[in-house]
Design a protein around this motif. Sequence first.
Motif, PDB file in Angstrom:
ATOM      1  N   ASP A  41       1.130  -1.563   0.214  1.00 58.54           N
ATOM      2  CA  ASP A  41       0.011   0.273   0.341  1.00 58.54           C
ATOM      3  C   ASP A  41       1.319   1.328   0.092  1.00 58.54           C
ATOM      4  OD1 ASP A  41      -2.352  -0.902   0.107  1.00 58.54           O
ATOM      5  OD2 ASP A  41      -3.036  -1.126   2.203  1.00 58.54           O
ATOM      6  N   GLY A  42       1.987   1.601   0.880  1.00 53.92           N
ATOM      7  CA  GLY A  42       2.713   2.358   0.834  1.00 53.92           C
ATOM      8  C   GLY A  42       3.539   2.852  -0.452  1.00 53.92           C
ATOM      9  N   ILE A  43       3.798   2.229  -1.172  1.00 54.23           N
ATOM     10  CA  ILE A  43       4.556   2.671  -2.176  1.00 54.23           C
ATOM     11  C   ILE A  43       3.232   2.561  -3.551  1.00 54.23           C
ATOM     12  CG2 ILE A  43       5.647   0.904  -4.109  1.00 54.23           C
ATOM     13  CD1 ILE A  43       6.704  -0.762  -2.334  1.00 54.23           C
ATOM     14  N   GLY A  44       3.989   3.744  -3.709  1.00 53.94           N
ATOM     15  CA  GLY A  44       3.325   4.323  -5.343  1.00 53.94           C
ATOM     16  C   GLY A  44       3.572   4.112  -6.317  1.00 53.94           C
ATOM     17  N   ASP A  45       2.861   4.252  -7.205  1.00 51.84           N
ATOM     18  CA  ASP A  45       2.414   3.543  -9.321  1.00 51.84           C
ATOM     19  C   ASP A  45       3.881   4.158  -9.788  1.00 51.84           C
ATOM     20  OD1 ASP A  45       0.131   2.268  -8.891  1.00 51.84           O
ATOM     21  OD2 ASP A  45      -0.957   3.293  -9.614  1.00 51.84           O
ATOM     22  N   ASP A  46       4.323   5.358  -9.744  1.00 50.86           N
ATOM     23  CA  ASP A  46       5.425   5.917  -9.342  1.00 50.86           C
ATOM     24  C   ASP A  46       6.674   5.337  -9.352  1.00 50.86           C
ATOM     25  OD1 ASP A  46       5.416   7.217  -7.440  1.00 50.86           O
ATOM     26  OD2 ASP A  46       6.175   8.757  -7.619  1.00 50.86           O
ATOM     27  N   VAL A  47       6.812   4.561  -7.662  1.00 48.91           N
ATOM     28  CA  VAL A  47       8.228   4.233  -7.578  1.00 48.91           C
ATOM     29  C   VAL A  47       8.282   2.700  -8.581  1.00 48.91           C
ATOM     30  CG1 VAL A  47       8.899   2.850  -5.249  1.00 48.91           C
ATOM     31  CG2 VAL A  47       7.605   5.278  -5.316  1.00 48.91           C
ATOM     32  N   VAL A  48       7.014   2.225  -8.294  1.00 45.87           N
ATOM     33  CA  VAL A  48       7.180   0.595  -9.065  1.00 45.87           C
ATOM     34  C   VAL A  48       7.425   0.530 -10.273  1.00 45.87           C
ATOM     35  CG1 VAL A  48       5.422  -1.798 -10.686  1.00 45.87           C
ATOM     36  CG2 VAL A  48       5.741   0.047  -7.165  1.00 45.87           C
ATOM     37  N   ALA A  49       7.458   1.988 -11.236  1.00 52.09           N
ATOM     38  CA  ALA A  49       7.323   2.158 -12.605  1.00 52.09           C
ATOM     39  C   ALA A  49       9.002   2.638 -12.592  1.00 52.09           C
ATOM     40  CB  ALA A  49       6.697   3.417 -13.085  1.00 52.09           C
ATOM     41  N   ALA A  50       9.904   3.175 -11.070  1.00 43.64           N
ATOM     42  CA  ALA A  50      10.894   3.234 -11.176  1.00 43.64           C
ATOM     43  C   ALA A  50      11.574   2.394 -11.128  1.00 43.64           C
ATOM     44  CB  ALA A  50      11.060   4.157 -10.539  1.00 43.64           C
ATOM     45  N   ILE A  51      11.622   1.234 -10.450  1.00 46.86           N
ATOM     46  CA  ILE A  51      12.330   0.208 -10.545  1.00 46.86           C
ATOM     47  C   ILE A  51      11.718  -0.997 -11.468  1.00 46.86           C
ATOM     48  CG2 ILE A  51      11.939  -2.186  -9.157  1.00 46.86           C
ATOM     49  CD1 ILE A  51      10.770  -0.563  -6.621  1.00 46.86           C
ATOM     50  N   THR A  52      10.900  -1.008 -12.105  1.00 52.77           N
ATOM     51  CA  THR A  52      10.732  -1.622 -13.031  1.00 52.77           C
ATOM     52  C   THR A  52      11.457  -1.176 -13.973  1.00 52.77           C
ATOM     53  OG1 THR A  52       8.463  -1.588 -13.314  1.00 52.77           O
ATOM     54  CG2 THR A  52       9.501  -2.323 -15.039  1.00 52.77           C
ATOM     55  N   ALA A  53      11.608   0.653 -14.488  1.00 51.61           N
ATOM     56  CA  ALA A  53      12.499   1.151 -15.211  1.00 51.61           C
ATOM     57  C   ALA A  53      14.384   0.822 -14.902  1.00 51.61           C
ATOM     58  CB  ALA A  53      12.553   2.435 -15.866  1.00 51.61           C
ATOM     59  N   ALA A  54      14.707   0.752 -13.826  1.00 56.05           N
ATOM     60  CA  ALA A  54      16.162   0.352 -13.489  1.00 56.05           C
ATOM     61  C   ALA A  54      15.980  -0.940 -13.782  1.00 56.05           C
ATOM     62  CB  ALA A  54      16.099   0.480 -11.739  1.00 56.05           C
ATOM     63  N   ILE A  55      15.378  -2.148 -13.627  1.00 54.19           N
ATOM     64  CA  ILE A  55      15.749  -3.443 -13.779  1.00 54.19           C
ATOM     65  C   ILE A  55      15.141  -3.360 -15.582  1.00 54.19           C
ATOM     66  CG2 ILE A  55      14.700  -5.884 -13.367  1.00 54.19           C
ATOM     67  CD1 ILE A  55      12.691  -4.760 -11.356  1.00 54.19           C
ATOM     68  N   ALA A  56      15.237  -2.816 -15.735  1.00 49.44           N
ATOM     69  CA  ALA A  56      15.260  -3.505 -17.561  1.00 49.44           C
ATOM     70  C   ALA A  56      16.671  -2.686 -17.976  1.00 49.44           C
ATOM     71  CB  ALA A  56      13.269  -2.483 -18.312  1.00 49.44           C
ATOM     72  N   VAL A  57      16.563  -1.684 -17.346  1.00 50.05           N
ATOM     73  CA  VAL A  57      18.011  -1.176 -17.637  1.00 50.05           C
ATOM     74  C   VAL A  57      19.192  -1.649 -17.552  1.00 50.05           C
ATOM     75  CG1 VAL A  57      19.697   1.522 -16.955  1.00 50.05           C
ATOM     76  CG2 VAL A  57      17.359   1.779 -17.678  1.00 50.05           C
ATOM     77  N   MET A  58      19.238  -2.308 -16.427  1.00 47.57           N
ATOM     78  CA  MET A  58      20.515  -3.182 -16.153  1.00 47.57           C
ATOM     79  C   MET A  58      20.493  -4.353 -16.953  1.00 47.57           C
ATOM     80  SD  MET A  58      20.180  -2.974 -11.836  1.00 47.57           S
ATOM     81  CE  MET A  58      21.028  -4.607 -11.839  1.00 47.57           C
ATOM     82  N   MET A  59      19.573  -4.916 -16.681  1.00 50.02           N
ATOM     83  CA  MET A  59      19.036  -5.751 -17.985  1.00 50.02           C
ATOM     84  C   MET A  59      19.433  -5.964 -19.424  1.00 50.02           C
ATOM     85  SD  MET A  59      16.036  -8.342 -16.551  1.00 50.02           S
ATOM     86  CE  MET A  59      15.616  -9.794 -17.575  1.00 50.02           C
ATOM     87  N   SER A  60      19.356  -4.927 -20.350  1.00 47.53           N
ATOM     88  CA  SER A  60      20.151  -4.376 -20.994  1.00 47.53           C
ATOM     89  C   SER A  60      21.563  -4.102 -21.376  1.00 47.53           C
ATOM     90  CB  SER A  60      18.908  -2.877 -21.496  1.00 47.53           C
ATOM     91  OG  SER A  60      19.029  -2.285 -21.105  1.00 47.53           O
ATOM     92  N   SER A  61      21.846  -3.484 -20.024  1.00 43.26           N
ATOM     93  CA  SER A  61      23.183  -3.124 -20.140  1.00 43.26           C
ATOM     94  C   SER A  61      24.108  -4.681 -20.229  1.00 43.26           C
ATOM     95  CB  SER A  61      23.609  -2.218 -18.785  1.00 43.26           C
ATOM     96  OG  SER A  61      22.984  -3.331 -18.061  1.00 43.26           O
ATOM     97  N   GLU A  62      23.383  -5.754 -19.642  1.00 43.13           N
ATOM     98  CA  GLU A  62      23.553  -6.652 -19.221  1.00 43.13           C
ATOM     99  C   GLU A  62      24.180  -7.786 -20.609  1.00 43.13           C
ATOM    100  OE1 GLU A  62      23.024  -8.849 -15.757  1.00 43.13           O
ATOM    101  OE2 GLU A  62      23.490  -7.378 -14.368  1.00 43.13           O
ATOM    102  N   GLY A  63      23.281  -7.300 -21.711  1.00 41.21           N
ATOM    103  CA  GLY A  63      23.433  -7.863 -22.711  1.00 41.21           C
ATOM    104  C   GLY A  63      22.012  -8.463 -23.019  1.00 41.21           C
ATOM    105  N   ASN A  64      20.782  -9.264 -21.126  1.00 40.40           N
ATOM    106  CA  ASN A  64      20.046  -9.854 -21.622  1.00 40.40           C
ATOM    107  C   ASN A  64      18.592  -9.006 -21.632  1.00 40.40           C
ATOM    108  OD1 ASN A  64      17.840 -11.737 -20.495  1.00 40.40           O
ATOM    109  ND2 ASN A  64      18.253 -11.674 -18.846  1.00 40.40           N
ATOM    110  N   ALA A  65      18.476  -9.683 -23.229  1.00 37.65           N
ATOM    111  CA  ALA A  65      16.610  -8.742 -23.388  1.00 37.65           C
ATOM    112  C   ALA A  65      15.860  -9.085 -23.498  1.00 37.65           C
ATOM    113  CB  ALA A  65      17.365  -8.342 -25.133  1.00 37.65           C
TER     114      ALA A  65
END
Length: 123
Positions: A69-93
């Motif tokens: 409940d205490g976590i907003g949608d923008d925080v979830v979006a930022a976490i998801t974006a950070a995971i996507a950037v990390m996975m793409s930088s490692e070559g995992n698409a």
Amino acid sequence: MELVDWGFSNAVVITGLVVVFAILILLVILCVMMGKVFQSVNNAKKGNSQNNSSVASVSSQGSVSIIDDGIGDDVVAAITAAIAVMMSSEGNARPFAVRSVKRARELRPAWNAAGISENTRPF
């Protein structure tokens, strides 16, 4: 020389033992009952916190994500974006889905940590 009334002495000893063991049994029963009450209160608190602390939503890929409940949608979006950037930088698409986001539980409150660091600091 006085004679000891063994009947009276035995009655006093037996009465004392009966009273002591009766009180001990009552204390054990009281402790067991209090344990049951506190356990049911703790289980009720855990059940309420688990039921009220998360929101389930379905993503566009059809997976269910659970968000506290205490976590907003923008925080979830930022976490998801950070995971996507990390996975793409490692070559995992590969496509991925974030299924659960929970707030990390602190091991001890900040004031406890400050007191411990203050009292254990070397001279």
